[in-house]
Scaffold this active site. Structure first.
Site, PDB file in Angstrom:
ATOM      1  N   SER A 193       0.329  -1.292   0.253  1.00 38.26           N
ATOM      2  CA  SER A 193       0.091   0.132  -0.137  1.00 38.26           C
ATOM      3  C   SER A 193       0.622   1.091  -0.234  1.00 38.26           C
ATOM      4  O   SER A 193       1.977   0.837  -0.879  1.00 38.26           O
ATOM      5  CB  SER A 193      -0.724  -0.308   1.147  1.00 38.26           C
ATOM      6  OG  SER A 193      -2.118   1.272   0.739  1.00 38.26           O
ATOM      7  N   LEU A 194       0.193   2.477   1.175  1.00 33.77           N
ATOM      8  CA  LEU A 194       1.618   3.082   1.109  1.00 33.77           C
ATOM      9  C   LEU A 194       2.817   3.032   1.065  1.00 33.77           C
ATOM     10  O   LEU A 194       4.295   3.538   0.630  1.00 33.77           O
ATOM     11  CB  LEU A 194       0.948   4.180   2.485  1.00 33.77           C
ATOM     12  CG  LEU A 194       1.912   5.588   2.457  1.00 33.77           C
ATOM     13  CD1 LEU A 194       2.222   6.263   1.467  1.00 33.77           C
ATOM     14  CD2 LEU A 194       1.760   5.895   3.918  1.00 33.77           C
TER      15      LEU A 194
END
Length: 413
Positions: A265-266
């Site tokens: 993700s991030l």
């Protein structure tokens, strides 16, 4: 050591400590297996200092083993050339040639499912401690002894794995801790969300008139001030700047090692941005599209970004760039995940067509990737003999935020 110094001095020392890429790490034969152990954890203090905690070898005696392959990367010849080109672009909006060294380095074999599965487990562990029930362990891992993980660390954090011969370091970066996806959360939620909305929104997370923006660059209608946007990403306490400092700290600890970056993700997007800065191999799982952020950060473009590999599936609207709009799952949770163009190459699992998955933000979890996606070889007509889908470059015609107008609008009446 470096994290005790003021930020400006850390930046200067980081340039000095930039590895001499004219002498890249020795390349072992392709597909040589490497065995990794957890050596350190990293975290960010509330005053944006990178801190490390060593892991006693007795507490991490088991190893993560994976196969490798030769990867071609492009690295700046010097920190001076890289930072000079970036500053010239920031200050004068002018490009400057950066001389790149092409090097063949040993990277993870992303053509093999077992390698991706091992990296995904190492990535997942960045969200938790070794004593938690959701820690993925090689057989025999001792889960009964904590090694100093601080659950109240506020910001970017993760783990550092090192090969038995110290030739290779794997830096794992945690993604967004968000209870709306995983049912979890934690102390990093606020900073994670700020960085998500700065990096992956079109204009300061201005999704609708009722939204509170994360910067003041919106100039009415569909207009957004470009210089303001770029300045908003330059803060020393934001995750890209922290990640660069983190990487420099690791090169200080392991000056002769080849460094890989992984994340979910991030964390995957940050791994990619750091990887394109230093020419380090990257594997990112279910990462939001980061190409626009690289442009706004004025990162000089190497001849190729094929050392970056994104792994995601079509039922996850976040890397697909479809979790958009006020009434989307992301929008309802206050996240403006509006970008869709990735750096590097993509291993795209078409789970919607071939497995009948429904598009659902809950499939974004790294646990879903480990337990449902990478647990078995991928079988698809036309790709016989492969255990994972073929890695391909992202669409060259991909465009982010095409319905926005960017320019110099501040101060206009």
């Amino acid at each position: 050591m470096l994290n005790l110094l003021p930020a400006t001095l850390r930046f200067l020392l980081g340039s000095i400590l930039w590895l001499d890429f004219s002498q890249p790490p020795a390349v072992l034969p392709a597909r040589t297996p490497l065995s990794f152990q957890l050596r350190h954890e990293h975290a960010l203090t509330n005053d944006s200092r990178v801190i490390f905690s060593n892991v006693d070898p007795l507490f991490a005696a088991d190893s993560f083993v994976m196969s490798t392959s030769n990867i071609q990367t492009h690295r700046p010849q010097s920190a001076k050339a890289f930072h000079g080109a970036r500053l010239r672009s920031i200050r004068y909006d002018q490009s400057e040639q950066v001389l790149w060294d092409t090097a063949d380095v040993l990277g993870p074999n992303v053509e093999e499912r077992e390698t991706l599965l091992t990296l995904a487990k190492m990535t997942s562990n960045a969200y938790t401690s070794s004593t938690a029930s959701d820690w993925y362990t090689p057989e025999g891992w001792n889960k009964s002894i904590p090694f100093g993980w601080e659950p109240d660390a506020d910001g970017i954090r993760g783990h550092i794995f090192v090969s038995d011969d110290n030739s290779t370091v794997v830096l794992s970066i945690k993604g967004t801790s968000a209870g709306w996806i995983t049912g979890g959360g934690g102390p990093t939620v606020r900073k994670d969300k700020l960085n998500d909305n700065l990096l992956f929104s079109c204009c300061c997370a201005r999704v609708g008139p009722s939204w509170s923006t994360v910067c003041d660059c919106h100039q009415g209608g569909s207009k957004c001030d470009q210089e303001c946007l770029e300045r908003s990403l330059m803060g020393e306490n934001l995750y890209y700047s922290v990640g660069v400092n983190l990487y420099n700290n690791i090169t200080y600890l392991y000056p002769h090692a080849n460094i890989w970056l992984i994340g979910h993700s991030l964390g995957g997007s940050l791994a990619s941005l750091i990887g394109v800065t230093f020419g380090a191999p990257v594997v990112a799982f279910e990462a939001p599209s980061e190409k626009l952020a690289a442009t706004r950060l004025h990162l000089p473009s190497p001849p190729s970004t094929q050392h970056i590999t994104h792994v995601f599936h079509t039922a996850d609207p976040i890397p697909m760039g479809t979790c958009t709009g006020i009434y989307s799952s992301c929008g309802l949770a206050g996240y403006a995940m509006e970008t869709r163009c990735h750096l590097g190459k993509v291993i795209r699992y078409d789970t919607v067509t071939h497995l009948g998955w429904s598009v659902d933000v809950r499939t974004h979890s790294i646990v879903q990737i480990i337990d449902r996606l990478l647990s078995e070889d991928w079988t698809q007509e036309g790709q016989e003999g492969r255990t994972v889908p073929e890695a391909k470059a992202d669409d060259e015609d991909c465009a982010d935020c095409f319905n926005w107008e960017f320019g110099s609008f501040k101060g206009q009446s």
